[in-house]
Design an enzyme around this catalytic site. Structure first.
Site, mmCIF file in Angstrom:
data_model
loop_
_atom_site.group_PDB
_atom_site.id
_atom_site.type_symbol
_atom_site.label_atom_id
_atom_site.label_comp_id
_atom_site.label_asym_id
_atom_site.label_seq_id
_atom_site.Cartn_x
_atom_site.Cartn_y
_atom_site.Cartn_z
ATOM 1 N N PHE A 12 3.414 58.044 -74.719
ATOM 2 C CA PHE A 12 2.889 58.533 -73.443
ATOM 3 C C PHE A 12 2.580 57.383 -72.490
ATOM 4 C CE2 PHE A 12 -1.487 59.345 -71.611
ATOM 5 C CZ PHE A 12 -1.024 59.860 -70.412
ATOM 6 N N ASN A 33 9.232 52.460 -82.979
ATOM 7 C CA ASN A 33 9.843 52.968 -84.217
ATOM 8 C C ASN A 33 9.958 54.490 -84.208
ATOM 9 O OD1 ASN A 33 7.193 53.764 -84.611
ATOM 10 N ND2 ASN A 33 6.962 52.771 -86.614
ATOM 11 N N THR A 36 5.695 58.257 -83.620
ATOM 12 C CA THR A 36 4.968 59.195 -82.759
ATOM 13 C C THR A 36 5.556 59.230 -81.358
ATOM 14 O OG1 THR A 36 3.318 57.538 -82.115
ATOM 15 C CG2 THR A 36 2.800 58.914 -84.029
ATOM 16 N N ASP A 57 10.171 48.636 -85.969
ATOM 17 C CA ASP A 57 8.782 48.732 -86.414
ATOM 18 C C ASP A 57 8.148 47.348 -86.291
ATOM 19 O OD1 ASP A 57 6.386 48.923 -87.784
ATOM 20 O OD2 ASP A 57 7.227 50.027 -89.483
ATOM 21 N N LYS A 92 -1.744 49.169 -90.329
ATOM 22 C CA LYS A 92 -0.737 48.108 -90.340
ATOM 23 C C LYS A 92 -0.285 47.723 -88.932
ATOM 24 C CE LYS A 92 2.544 48.154 -93.476
ATOM 25 N NZ LYS A 92 3.627 48.664 -94.362
ATOM 26 N N TYR A 146 -8.422 53.856 -87.432
ATOM 27 C CA TYR A 146 -8.052 53.570 -86.043
ATOM 28 C C TYR A 146 -9.042 52.610 -85.397
ATOM 29 C CZ TYR A 146 -6.674 54.493 -81.181
ATOM 30 O OH TYR A 146 -6.254 54.371 -79.877
#
Length: 325
Positions: A12, A33, A36, A57, A92, A146
């Site tokens: 987004f 990647n 999402t 990634d 990660k 997070y």
């Protein structure tokens, strides 16, 4: 032509940043990647000569050939549904991904801006939240994957700045909304929008007295743009300080959509912050920035955007299942 790498480019916020830097005449390398992100957010850029996309990634070694002037690190799940389903990947990308990109910035002598979040403040004991507040975060709670990933991101970024003299910038992003959001991804605006568009009752967790502050995407992008080209290395809040309760916000959505939904209440998730409002004094003084788009104006734009989508396009905006990834 200046060259910039934007990670999380198909997301987004990342996709809107790609648009802005293309408009400003940069050569943009988008990287994602797609765990999402959604390629539909950036396919309009593919025919352009000054845009290229790398499906990669960032938790793995990142290579970009030739010179590189700037890096924007926006690769990370950002919604509770995502980061609770892919917690290891969330940790990660905030740690290994940030380390890889800081190394790339050092190699290329590039300036790097990393995307932190208001979640570094946790469930705050200070209101509104200013950049000197260290937060009230549980490292072992479900949201810690997070919150702590972002706190580590800030720490290692400042270490590279102080130890290596790297040009770094840190933006603490507060709730942002706009076109290209995925509906039903667990964040307040798309969750309510999705329920309203489907004619469902709006779900409020807790009693709805918890507060949030919502910033329109164009304002957020402008703040990030100004921060990148500023001389300030410490974290800066970018968000809209106009605070509202979740209950009041749900009522706004119902009034906007002109539907007859009710508000239903469910138990509050663990560690859900009770207050969220940015102190943007530094953004005003250092960047000359403050939000311009009112919430009523921004929500009307977003609602019209989702209303304009076909049923198939709306279906694609529903959240996907990442539990097996």
């Amino acid at each position: 032509m200046k060259k910039i790498l934007i990670t999380g480019a198909a997301g987004f916020l990342g996709s809107h940043l790609c648009d802005r830097f293309i408009t400003e005449g940069f050569y943009v390398i988008g990287m994602d990647n797609l765990i999402t992100g959604d390629l539909d957010n950036i396919t309009h850029l593919f025919p352009l000569e000054n845009f290229e996309f790398h499906h990669h990634d960032v938790t793995k070694f990142v290579h970009v050939s030739g010179k590189l002037d700037y890096i924007l690190h926006f690769a990370s799940p950002a919604s509770p549904i995502d980061y609770l389903k892919i917690p290891i990947k969330t940790l990660k990308v905030g740690s290994l991904g940030t380390l890889n990109l800081l190394g790339l910035a050092k190699e290329k002598n590039a300036r790097i801006l990393v995307a932190s979040t208001s979640e570094v403040y946790g469930d705050p004991l200070v209101h509104p939240q200013n950049e000197e507040y260290y937060g009230n975060v549980s490292p072992v709670g479900p949201r810690g994957v997070y919150d702590e990933a972002k706190r580590f991101m800030e720490s290692i970024t400042m270490a590279y700045h102080r130890h290596h003299g790297l040009e770094t910038r840190i933006v603490r992003i507060f709730n942002t909304y706009g076109s290209r959001m995925r509906l039903n991804d667990g964040r307040v605006v798309p969750a309510f929008m999705g329920q309203a568009l489907r004619g469902e009752d709006l779900t409020v967790f807790g009693d709805g007295s918890q507060t949030r502050s919502f910033c329109y995407i164009d304002d957020q992008v402008e703040g990030i743009y100004r921060l990148l080209f500023s001389d300030y290395a410490e974290p800066i809040n970018i968000g809209n300080p106009h605070e509202t309760t979740i209950k009041e916000f749900a009522e706004e959505i119902i009034a906007l959509t002109g539907t007859n939904q009710k508000i239903i209440y469910k138990p509050l998730p663990k560690d859900d912050p009770s207050q969220r409002q940015p102190d943007i004094t530094k953004a005003r003084e250092i960047l000359g920035w403050e939000p311009k788009v009112s919430r009523s104006e921004g929500l009307k734009i977003v609602y019209d955007y989702f209303k304009s989508l076909s049923p198939e396009e709306l279906q694609k905006k529903e959240h996907r299942d990442f539990s097996s990834r």
